[in-house]
Design a protein around this motif. Structure first.
Motif, PDB file in Angstrom:
ATOM      1  N   GLU A 134      32.911  26.893  39.965  1.00 47.56           N
ATOM      2  CA  GLU A 134      33.488  27.953  39.132  1.00 47.56           C
ATOM      3  C   GLU A 134      34.648  28.635  39.848  1.00 47.56           C
ATOM      4  N   ASP A 177      31.686  25.866  45.377  1.00 47.76           N
ATOM      5  CA  ASP A 177      31.520  26.737  44.214  1.00 47.76           C
ATOM      6  C   ASP A 177      32.538  26.282  43.173  1.00 47.76           C
ATOM      7  N   HIS A 196      23.232  10.994  37.580  1.00 47.91           N
ATOM      8  CA  HIS A 196      23.835  11.626  36.409  1.00 47.91           C
ATOM      9  C   HIS A 196      25.264  11.132  36.196  1.00 47.91           C
ATOM     10  N   HIS A 248      28.761  19.747  35.172  1.00 47.59           N
ATOM     11  CA  HIS A 248      28.782  21.156  35.574  1.00 47.59           C
ATOM     12  C   HIS A 248      28.757  22.074  34.357  1.00 47.59           C
ATOM     13  N   SER A 249      29.562  21.777  33.363  1.00 49.04           N
ATOM     14  CA  SER A 249      29.614  22.640  32.181  1.00 49.04           C
ATOM     15  C   SER A 249      28.308  22.574  31.380  1.00 49.04           C
ATOM     16  N   ALA A 250      27.586  21.456  31.489  1.00 48.04           N
ATOM     17  CA  ALA A 250      26.293  21.311  30.822  1.00 48.04           C
ATOM     18  C   ALA A 250      25.149  21.843  31.698  1.00 48.04           C
ATOM     19  N   LYS A 251      25.519  22.438  32.836  1.00 51.30           N
ATOM     20  CA  LYS A 251      24.543  23.012  33.772  1.00 51.30           C
ATOM     21  C   LYS A 251      23.551  21.957  34.289  1.00 51.30           C
ATOM     22  N   GLN A 252      24.043  20.744  34.472  1.00 44.02           N
ATOM     23  CA  GLN A 252      23.248  19.653  35.024  1.00 44.02           C
ATOM     24  C   GLN A 252      23.658  19.422  36.474  1.00 44.02           C
ATOM     25  N   PRO A 253      22.730  18.996  37.322  1.00 41.60           N
ATOM     26  CA  PRO A 253      23.109  18.718  38.713  1.00 41.60           C
ATOM     27  C   PRO A 253      24.067  17.525  38.780  1.00 41.60           C
TER      28      PRO A 253
END
Length: 95
Positions: free
Chosen positions: A51, A49, A21, A11-16
């Protein structure tokens, strides 16, 4: 726990956050990958969500100030139990 940390890292790396993964992250950590655990986590995070969940979990719980006449101790205990239950529910979301 590796799966939750892996999901947070993705999530922090903006990967699904997918099973593929998660497999790469978990195996890179040296832990044994279990398909069922990954599937369960991916399914439980679908539509969440992250975040918002993180910000709510990190938000300190405000404690109401006692009334001028003195609030009964029982009500304070009930409020603390309720706040603890909410925090525990959010913690269960991530493991």
């Amino acid at each position: 726990m590796e799966y939750v940390y892996g999901a947070m890292l993705l999530h922090s790396a903006k990967q699904p956050i997918t099973e593929e993964h998660l497999k790469k992250v978990v195996e890179a950590s040296g832990a044994k990958f279990e398909v069922g655990t990954a599937k369960a986590l991916v399914a439980s995070l679908h539509g969440v969500d992250i975040e918002k969940a993180i910000s709510e979990a990190a938000m300190p719980v405000a404690v109401a100030a006692p009334a001028a006449h003195g609030a009964p101790a029982k009500k304070k205990e009930e409020k603390k139990e309720e706040d603890t239950a909410v925090a525990a529910g959010l913690g269960a979301l991530f493991g």
